[in-house]
Design a protein around this motif. Structure first.
Motif, PDB file in Angstrom:
ATOM      1  N   GLU A 136      28.039  29.864  39.207  1.00 16.74           N
ATOM      2  CA  GLU A 136      29.104  30.246  38.290  1.00 16.74           C
ATOM      3  C   GLU A 136      30.095  31.193  38.971  1.00 16.74           C
ATOM      4  O   GLU A 136      31.322  31.041  38.841  1.00 16.74           O
ATOM      5  N   ILE A 137      29.571  32.149  39.730  1.00 11.53           N
ATOM      6  CA  ILE A 137      30.433  33.097  40.446  1.00 11.53           C
ATOM      7  C   ILE A 137      31.272  32.371  41.497  1.00 11.53           C
ATOM      8  O   ILE A 137      32.480  32.594  41.618  1.00 11.53           O
ATOM      9  N   SER A 138      30.647  31.466  42.251  1.00 11.35           N
ATOM     10  CA  SER A 138      31.407  30.752  43.292  1.00 11.35           C
ATOM     11  C   SER A 138      32.439  29.818  42.666  1.00 11.35           C
ATOM     12  O   SER A 138      33.543  29.666  43.196  1.00 11.35           O
ATOM     13  N   THR A 139      32.123  29.226  41.515  1.00 14.45           N
ATOM     14  CA  THR A 139      33.095  28.372  40.827  1.00 14.45           C
ATOM     15  C   THR A 139      34.272  29.210  40.358  1.00 14.45           C
ATOM     16  O   THR A 139      35.430  28.826  40.528  1.00 14.45           O
ATOM     17  N   ARG A 140      34.027  30.351  39.761  1.00 12.84           N
ATOM     18  CA  ARG A 140      35.109  31.240  39.312  1.00 12.84           C
ATOM     19  C   ARG A 140      35.942  31.695  40.505  1.00 12.84           C
ATOM     20  O   ARG A 140      37.166  31.750  40.431  1.00 12.84           O
ATOM     21  N   SER A 141      35.243  32.055  41.586  1.00 13.62           N
ATOM     22  CA  SER A 141      35.948  32.505  42.782  1.00 13.62           C
ATOM     23  C   SER A 141      36.824  31.383  43.342  1.00 13.62           C
ATOM     24  O   SER A 141      37.976  31.628  43.745  1.00 13.62           O
ATOM     25  N   PHE A 143      38.174  28.820  41.665  1.00 10.67           N
ATOM     26  CA  PHE A 143      39.320  28.621  40.793  1.00 10.67           C
ATOM     27  C   PHE A 143      40.291  29.787  40.866  1.00 10.67           C
ATOM     28  O   PHE A 143      41.507  29.626  40.747  1.00 10.67           O
ATOM     29  N   HIS A 144      39.766  30.962  41.072  1.00  3.72           N
ATOM     30  CA  HIS A 144      40.627  32.134  41.192  1.00  3.72           C
ATOM     31  C   HIS A 144      41.488  32.068  42.462  1.00  3.72           C
ATOM     32  O   HIS A 144      42.672  32.406  42.453  1.00  3.72           O
ATOM     33  N   HIS A 145      40.916  31.590  43.573  1.00  5.59           N
ATOM     34  CA  HIS A 145      41.656  31.477  44.834  1.00  5.59           C
ATOM     35  C   HIS A 145      42.625  30.302  44.850  1.00  5.59           C
ATOM     36  O   HIS A 145      43.620  30.321  45.539  1.00  5.59           O
TER      37      HIS A 145
END
Length: 148
Positions: A136-141, A143-145
């Motif tokens: 979840e953290i890597s997915t958010r990261s 999409f954030h980048h």
């Protein structure tokens, strides 16, 4: 999330039962050893007395003394017979207690094994939760980048 084994109270009870069975077994062993030692002492006393009497017969001694030793030996034989029965009973009791101890030990080990497997499942669940959180953290990261 803290690990909690659902059968902890049962495991504690089984450990206590095993400890009590061990104490009972140790008492039975001690009783057997004491009774067997007493039997040994009586047998030794009889053997020594028979040897003493045989030696005295070689040198000669009075009929009164012979009767005295014969009565003493007869009384020793009665005591020996009694202690032989006590040894048999103590051995039987000791063997029964040993069997009970083995059964309690097996029961406790079953619950310990269940606890180990339950703890492994708990650790697997934690790893799964951690992996989901990392995803979840890597997915958010990601999409954030990428700007989405």
């Amino acid at each position: 999330m803290k690990y909690q084994y659902k059968f902890e109270k049962i495991l504690t009870l089984k450990e206590r039962e095993k400890d009590e069975a061990l104490a009972t077994y140790q008492k039975a062993v001690k009783r057997f050893e004491n009774v067997a030692e007493e039997l040994y002492q009586l047998l030794k006393k009889k053997e020594d007395l028979v040897e003493f009497q045989a030696a005295k017969l070689q040198t000669g001694f009075q009929v009164q003394e012979i009767r005295h030793y014969q009565r003493f030996i007869a009384n020793l034989e009665i005591s020996i017979k009694h202690y032989q029965e006590l040894v048999i009973n103590a051995r039987t009791q000791m063997n029964w207690c040993e069997q009970q101890l083995q059964e309690k030990n097996i029961e406790m080990k079953k619950y310990e094994k269940m606890k180990e497997k339950d703890f492994e499942r708990y650790q697997d669940l934690l790893k799964e939760i951690e992996n989901k959180q990392a995803d979840e953290i890597s997915t958010r990261s990601y999409f954030h980048h990428t700007g989405n």
